[in-house]
Design a protein around this motif. Structure first.
Motif, PDB file in Angstrom:
ATOM      1  N   ASN A 254       0.862  -1.195   0.000  1.00  0.00           N
ATOM      2  CA  ASN A 254       0.000   0.000   0.000  1.00  0.00           C
ATOM      3  C   ASN A 254       0.891   1.236   0.000  1.00  0.00           C
ATOM      4  OD1 ASN A 254      -1.863   2.077   0.471  1.00  0.00           O
ATOM      5  ND2 ASN A 254      -3.161   0.766   1.733  1.00  0.00           N
ATOM      6  N   PRO A 255       1.447   1.597  -1.157  1.00  0.00           N
ATOM      7  CA  PRO A 255       2.402   2.711  -1.241  1.00  0.00           C
ATOM      8  C   PRO A 255       1.858   4.028  -0.705  1.00  0.00           C
ATOM      9  CG  PRO A 255       2.383   1.447  -3.279  1.00  0.00           C
ATOM     10  CD  PRO A 255       1.232   0.961  -2.460  1.00  0.00           C
ATOM     11  N   GLU A 256       0.580   4.317  -0.996  1.00  0.00           N
ATOM     12  CA  GLU A 256      -0.006   5.582  -0.559  1.00  0.00           C
ATOM     13  C   GLU A 256      -0.064   5.666   0.968  1.00  0.00           C
ATOM     14  OE1 GLU A 256      -4.120   8.195  -1.121  1.00  0.00           O
ATOM     15  OE2 GLU A 256      -3.771   6.390  -2.339  1.00  0.00           O
ATOM     16  N   GLN A 257      -0.495   4.593   1.597  1.00  0.00           N
ATOM     17  CA  GLN A 257      -0.585   4.566   3.059  1.00  0.00           C
ATOM     18  C   GLN A 257       0.777   4.793   3.711  1.00  0.00           C
ATOM     19  OE1 GLN A 257      -2.214   0.935   4.827  1.00  0.00           O
ATOM     20  NE2 GLN A 257      -0.766   1.116   6.515  1.00  0.00           N
ATOM     21  N   TYR A 258       1.784   4.055   3.241  1.00  0.00           N
ATOM     22  CA  TYR A 258       3.095   4.162   3.860  1.00  0.00           C
ATOM     23  C   TYR A 258       3.785   5.485   3.522  1.00  0.00           C
ATOM     24  CZ  TYR A 258       2.590  -0.599   5.455  1.00  0.00           C
ATOM     25  OH  TYR A 258       2.153  -1.730   6.108  1.00  0.00           O
ATOM     26  N   HIS A 259       3.456   6.064   2.387  1.00  0.00           N
ATOM     27  CA  HIS A 259       4.012   7.378   2.032  1.00  0.00           C
ATOM     28  C   HIS A 259       3.488   8.447   2.993  1.00  0.00           C
ATOM     29  CE1 HIS A 259       5.770  10.520  -0.374  1.00  0.00           C
ATOM     30  NE2 HIS A 259       4.587  11.128  -0.489  1.00  0.00           N
ATOM     31  N   LYS A 260       2.205   8.366   3.317  1.00  0.00           N
ATOM     32  CA  LYS A 260       1.607   9.320   4.256  1.00  0.00           C
ATOM     33  C   LYS A 260       2.241   9.190   5.638  1.00  0.00           C
ATOM     34  CE  LYS A 260      -2.977   9.739   2.094  1.00  0.00           C
ATOM     35  NZ  LYS A 260      -4.428   9.439   2.250  1.00  0.00           N
ATOM     36  N   ASN A 263       5.694  10.687   5.681  1.00  0.00           N
ATOM     37  CA  ASN A 263       5.624  12.149   5.705  1.00  0.00           C
ATOM     38  C   ASN A 263       5.362  12.652   7.115  1.00  0.00           C
ATOM     39  OD1 ASN A 263       6.189  12.641   3.035  1.00  0.00           O
ATOM     40  ND2 ASN A 263       4.051  12.686   2.384  1.00  0.00           N
TER      41      ASN A 263
END
Length: 274
Positions: A254-260, A263
């Motif tokens: 889940n790239p989006e989740q871990y990117h958030k 950040n």
């Protein structure tokens, strides 16, 4: 092609004493063994011919002839690698580290890696078991997972690990790290943690080590260390490479989740220096 001697080294602790004699002979004299008959090899190792065959099959080959073919290929590749190569310290160590990484890459099974990544992704809490020199690797894994928003418990003290091993729930995940795969304290903590029904992932540098037999999923890095008076970090570097690969597989779920999450953690660190 996977390094044959690295494969033999990785199986070494799980071999019988007679099989270890064959392994030691090959590890010490690979250039001579490739020219021996099965009778000669058995005689030099002071074992029976059947032991040589069992050893060959134990390390994933079909028999003695397959072992000889693998040895010839190994020796040929080694001679090619040595051609026109520098013998300066920086080049020797570099080649050693690269060899360890290549061996570890050969040990990695993608389906196992992805399975562990999914286990980490869904676990409520993650408990890492490790002591001694492997505790450094465990701490790096702990820090990386925390930065991705995971609730991770790790202390380098074996007694405290035994205590929190009794508190693990079925929805948690246990990750045990031991270079030898036979560290008594880690084995005892795994036994305690397993009573909870939580899945166990193990990481060691030896195939069929004690902890690898205790794990639901077992990951193996190269055991190649190039022993000398200078020592070597090759085995540790191989473990870090394996864990780096695992973390990437985790983020890819889940790239989006871990990117958030990254950040958020990065902003928290920046505020500390404002």
């Amino acid at each position: 092609m996977m390094d044959l001697l690295a494969t033999i080294s990785s199986y070494f602790p799980s071999l019988s004493k007679s099989e270890q004699k064959v392994a030691q002979l090959i590890l010490s004299n690979p250039d001579e063994v490739e020219n021996l008959s099965i009778n000669d090899l058995a005689s030099m190792a002071s074992v029976g011919e059947s032991t040589v065959v069992r050893f060959s099959r134990k390390i994933g080959l079909t028999g003695f002839q397959d072992l000889k073919i693998a040895l010839v290929k190994y020796q040929t590749s080694q001679k090619q690698d040595l051609t026109d190569e520098s013998n300066e310290a920086k080049d020797i160590v570099y080649r050693q580290l690269v060899d360890g990484l290549q061996d570890t890459k050969g040990f990695i099974e993608q389906d196992k890696l992805e399975k562990v990544a999914k286990m980490i992704h869904k676990a409520e809490h993650i408990y890492i078991l490790s002591v001694g020199t492997s505790a450094f690797i465990a701490m790096q894994l702990c820090n990386r997972l925390k930065r991705l928003g995971k609730f991770v418990e790790f202390v380098p003290d074996g007694h405290l690990q035994s205590i929190y091993a009794t508190m693990i729930k079925k929805t948690d995940l246990v990750i045990a790290i031991s270079k030898s795969g036979n560290t008594k304290e880690v084995i005892q903590s795994i036994e305690l943690a397993s009573q909870s029904g939580a899945p166990v992932v193990t990481l060691s540098n030896f195939i069929n080590s004690k902890i690898s037999q205790m794990g639901d999923v077992s990951l193996v890095a190269s055991s190649k260390e190039f022993l000398s008076d200078a020592g070597s970090f090759s085995a540790e570097v191989s473990q870090l490479y394996l864990l780096d690969t695992l973390i990437k597989a985790l983020v890819d779920i889940n790239p989006e989740q871990y990117h958030k999450v990254r950040n958020l953690t990065n902003r928290a660190l920046v505020k500390r220096i404002e």
